[in-house]
Design an enzyme around this catalytic site. Structure first.
Site, PDB file in Angstrom:
ATOM      1  N   ASP A  10      -3.123  -9.478   8.113  1.00  0.00           N
ATOM      2  CA  ASP A  10      -1.846  -9.373   8.807  1.00  0.00           C
ATOM      3  C   ASP A  10      -1.708  -8.026   9.496  1.00  0.00           C
ATOM      4  OD1 ASP A  10      -1.676  -8.092   6.332  1.00  0.00           O
ATOM      5  OD2 ASP A  10       0.393  -8.680   5.955  1.00  0.00           O
TER       6      ASP A  10
ATOM      7  N   CYS B 276       0.833  -1.188   0.000  1.00  0.00           N
ATOM      8  CA  CYS B 276       0.000   0.000   0.000  1.00  0.00           C
ATOM      9  C   CYS B 276       0.874   1.247   0.000  1.00  0.00           C
ATOM     10  CB  CYS B 276      -0.908   0.001   1.231  1.00  0.00           C
ATOM     11  SG  CYS B 276      -1.813  -1.544   1.476  1.00  0.00           S
TER      12      CYS B 276
ATOM     13  N   ASN C  99       2.370  -0.570   5.383  1.00  0.00           N
ATOM     14  CA  ASN C  99       2.695  -0.951   4.014  1.00  0.00           C
ATOM     15  C   ASN C  99       3.601  -2.170   4.062  1.00  0.00           C
ATOM     16  OD1 ASN C  99       3.413  -1.046   1.270  1.00  0.00           O
ATOM     17  ND2 ASN C  99       5.056   0.440   1.557  1.00  0.00           N
TER      18      ASN C  99
ATOM     19  N   GLU D 109       3.962  -6.741   4.026  1.00  0.00           N
ATOM     20  CA  GLU D 109       3.359  -8.038   4.336  1.00  0.00           C
ATOM     21  C   GLU D 109       4.083  -8.653   5.531  1.00  0.00           C
ATOM     22  OE1 GLU D 109       0.750  -8.950   2.781  1.00  0.00           O
ATOM     23  OE2 GLU D 109       0.816  -7.867   0.875  1.00  0.00           O
TER      24      GLU D 109
ATOM     25  N   GLY E  26      14.135 -12.073  -7.503  1.00  0.00           N
ATOM     26  CA  GLY E  26      15.349 -12.640  -6.931  1.00  0.00           C
ATOM     27  C   GLY E  26      16.299 -11.662  -6.281  1.00  0.00           C
TER      28      GLY E  26
ATOM     29  N   SER F 233      -5.185  -4.466  -2.193  1.00  0.00           N
ATOM     30  CA  SER F 233      -5.714  -5.596  -1.427  1.00  0.00           C
ATOM     31  C   SER F 233      -5.030  -6.895  -1.829  1.00  0.00           C
ATOM     32  CB  SER F 233      -7.227  -5.718  -1.649  1.00  0.00           C
ATOM     33  OG  SER F 233      -7.872  -4.505  -1.324  1.00  0.00           O
ATOM     34  N   ILE F 234      -4.369  -7.534  -0.859  1.00  0.00           N
ATOM     35  CA  ILE F 234      -3.651  -8.784  -1.098  1.00  0.00           C
ATOM     36  C   ILE F 234      -4.123  -9.878  -0.136  1.00  0.00           C
ATOM     37  CG2 ILE F 234      -1.392  -9.897  -1.184  1.00  0.00           C
ATOM     38  CD1 ILE F 234      -1.692  -7.783  -3.333  1.00  0.00           C
ATOM     39  N   ILE F 235      -4.241  -9.544   1.143  1.00  0.00           N
ATOM     40  CA  ILE F 235      -4.660 -10.490   2.180  1.00  0.00           C
ATOM     41  C   ILE F 235      -5.927  -9.961   2.848  1.00  0.00           C
ATOM     42  CG2 ILE F 235      -4.029 -11.482   4.424  1.00  0.00           C
ATOM     43  CD1 ILE F 235      -1.141 -11.575   3.449  1.00  0.00           C
TER      44      ILE F 235
ATOM     45  N   ARG G 244      -4.964   1.450  -0.370  1.00  0.00           N
ATOM     46  CA  ARG G 244      -4.756   0.018  -0.205  1.00  0.00           C
ATOM     47  C   ARG G 244      -4.703  -0.738  -1.525  1.00  0.00           C
ATOM     48  NH1 ARG G 244      -8.555  -4.868   2.111  1.00  0.00           N
ATOM     49  NH2 ARG G 244      -6.829  -6.316   2.478  1.00  0.00           N
TER      50      ARG G 244
END
Length: 626
Positions: free
Chosen positions: A95, A2, A71, A73, A350, A50-52, A48
């Site tokens: 979370d 976010c 902001n 995870e 990576g 939205s992921i979770i 936001r």
């Protein structure tokens, strides 16, 4: 993932209309929902992505008279929830609530429990303080301003520029930028704006702010087994794939993204991979990426970027980056993120493997320069003097590097201008602001810990290059398209493993990331096991001799930086490059990106105005799907 802004006013009440305007500046970081919290002298704004917990995870989030904007995870939020639920009630599956509840229960000690990427601010009405922190590596950005009127934080500093009004170039930071290609030491190129350091928390009480370090890297040189590396990185990838939306992966022609993609494909065989190449011979590894995707049995979506595509993207890249960054690969990440966002909302990448596991080719110079370690200092001093007097012949640089102390020559993976060259470019050069002075405290820490040269270079890179360049472009270029980029190598459990590697487990005379390659030899293609690192090759060296060079010349000429930059000197570097006398591409590019940034953030030119350059010649140059 976010974007947020928070303001602590020292002498007046917060303005709701103003916080809304500032929050709108970073809407691209979170277009799914916008929320506000205004109380007395505190104002929070939040966008936001939205992921979770898509339905209940909106912010600012409030619980027990505490309010948070966050902001990032927290990848171990499910484990933490089980620990906390014994004495706490939860109303969401987010979370965010786990993070806030951890703070309520443990205070600043909650940071020791977090596994993730984060930058958050909490208004604690119970203690009447503001508390916040940035993650261990600095994956998520957090800028701040502290003046007589307010203390403010934001995920991107474009909001803070609007809040401040008039901003000024930090000449001290500009001098550093010309050597590092980014602004080191948690400064920005704007005098009024700084960065919260990584692994640091802060507390605001009675108008005063205090910063404290909660995490510090320390290498230990224990013996690590290959299977340990495999298990730990595999576990990290599993945690990084936790989401309520589709997760994809960036796949280049290198081993780092191949390892991440291979592990992710075991978890989700239908995962989409995304790759990029440039339509110049020698700068395109799409065939390798496609071959790897076929080997893994997954879908690969790729773009092939032309010179015109690259030029067209530059004004937006400079705007979304905030601070100028002279890394040409950031444009590629911007364009690749644009394509990936059409298909997924989250990608794995990576970044961080080279710094943690010894992946840069320059680390191998430990072996090539070892003969010099047997020479007495007085002999090395004389050889150094002779080498400096030599013309630019083969072997000169080898002699100079071998007879110069590491702390006097190594400033990280990119060294653009020497101190002497910087004197020719900027006016009012500060003799006390050399790159050696900037890094002196880091080198002292390495000396105190008796690190060898390879570990010292890693330490310097992790504390400068990784955050100042690698993570900056990863965050800003992906979030420009509302795409969350996750970096499984930069996980605190992976770090614990990497901190214990011995020298021989990192580099040999012939290759890099020795133990990492060994650990994953059974899941990556055979052609990848000993593949040399190429980085992210971008053909500006070639393009500066054609249309890109004309665009760069125009921007440098037109930018109102004459009181700061010696344009004649820089344009001469461009002429030398075009004529094939010297490869000055990175040097010219460094000044060019500053000039483009200056036009946007100081002169106030719009993106549309800057994009008008030669638009007629670029009308048919969209990225073609490869």
């Amino acid at each position: 993932m976010c974007g947020h802004i928070s303001i602590y006013y020292k002498n007046k009440k917060a303005d709701e209309i103003f916080i809304r305007q500032l929050t709108e500046k970073i809407i691209h970081r979170g277009p799914d929902d916008t929320g506000y919290f205004i109380k007395d002298n505190i104002a929070f704004g939040f966008n936001r992505l939205s992921i979770i917990d898509l339905e209940c995870g909106n912010q600012p989030f409030q619980k027990d008279n505490r309010t948070i904007v966050f902001n990032g995870e927290i990848y171990n939020h499910n484990e933490l929830r089980i620990e906390l639920i014994r004495s706490n009630e939860f109303t969401t599956n987010s979370d965010t609530e786990v993070l806030l509840t951890s703070y309520i229960n443990y205070g600043e000690k909650c940071l020791d429990k977090l596994r993730g990427m984060f930058a958050f601010v909490i208004y604690d009405e119970v203690k009447d303080i503001v508390f916040g922190a940035r993650d261990h590596f600095g994956i998520k950005p957090l800028y701040y301003v502290n003046n007589d009127e307010f203390i403010a934080f934001s995920s991107e500093y474009k909001s803070l520029v609007t809040l401040i009004g008039k901003v000024n170039v930090d000449k001290y930071a500009l001098q550093n930028y010309l050597s590092f290609q980014y602004t080191p030491n948690y400064n920005t190129i704007i005098n009024e704006i700084k960065e919260v350091p990584n692994g640091t928390y802060f507390t605001i009480k009675n108008g005063d702010i205090e910063f404290k370090k909660y995490h510090k890297l320390k290498f230990s040189n224990k013996v690590i087994m290959a299977e340990n590396i495999y298990d730990i990185i595999n576990d990290s990838v599993k945690h990084h794939m936790i989401a309520n939306v589709e997760v994809g992966t960036f796949l280049s022609g290198g081993i780092d993204s191949t390892i991440i993609t291979a592990l992710a494909a075991k978890i989700n065989p239908k995962i989409k991979s995304f790759s990029i190449g440039f339509d110049v011979e020698g700068y395109n590894e799409l065939s390798v990426a496609k071959k790897t995707a076929e080997y893994l049995g997954i879908e690969n979506i790729s773009i092939n970027v032309s010179e015109q595509d690259y030029i067209k993207a530059l004004p937006k890249v400079a705007y979304y980056m905030d601070d100028p960054l002279a890394d040409p690969s950031c444009v590629g990440i911007y364009l690749l993120s644009e394509e990936a966002r059409k298909h997924v909302k989250v990608v794995l990448s990576g970044e961080g493997s080279d710094e943690l596991f010894g992946g840069y080719n320059i680390y191998k110079e430990y072996y090539s320069l070892k003969p010099f370690s047997y020479l007495p200092e007085v002999i090395k001093c004389e050889v150094n003097k002779i080498a400096k007097s030599l013309p630019d012949i083969k072997g000169k640089n080898y002699l100079l590097r071998g007879t110069t102390k590491l702390k006097d020559r190594y400033i990280g993976n990119a060294k653009i201008f020497s101190n002497e060259e910087v004197k020719n470019i900027i006016y009012n050069y500060d003799e006390n602001n050399t790159y050696s002075n900037i890094l002196s405290s880091l080198y002292k820490e390495c000396d105190n810990n008796n690190y060898d040269n390879v570990t010292t270079m890693q330490y310097i890179d992790i504390n400068t290059w990784l955050e100042g360049d690698i993570l900056l472009k990863a965050d800003k270029m992906s979030m420009a398209h509302s795409l969350e980029l996750r970096v499984p190598f930069l996980d605190k459990e992976v770090l614990k493993c990497a901190e214990g590697l011995t020298l021989s487990q990192k580099v040999s005379k012939n290759n890099t990331k020795v133990l990492l390659r060994e650990a994953f030899k059974d899941i990556v293609p055979s052609y990848m096991k000993e593949k040399k690192k190429l980085g992210f090759p971008t053909p500006i060296r070639v393009w500066l001799k054609s249309e890109l060079g004309r665009y760069v010349r125009e921007v440098i000429t037109n930018a109102d930086v004459d009181k700061l930059i010696n344009k004649k000197y820089v344009l001469n570097l461009l002429d030398e490059h075009i004529q094939g006398k010297k490869d000055n591409s990175r040097k010219v590019w460094t000044v060019f990106m500053f000039c483009l940034w200056y036009e946007i953030y100081i002169e106030g030119k719009s993106i549309e105005e800057l994009e008008d350059y030669n638009e007629s010649n670029r009308s048919n140059s969209k990225c073609k799907l490869a």
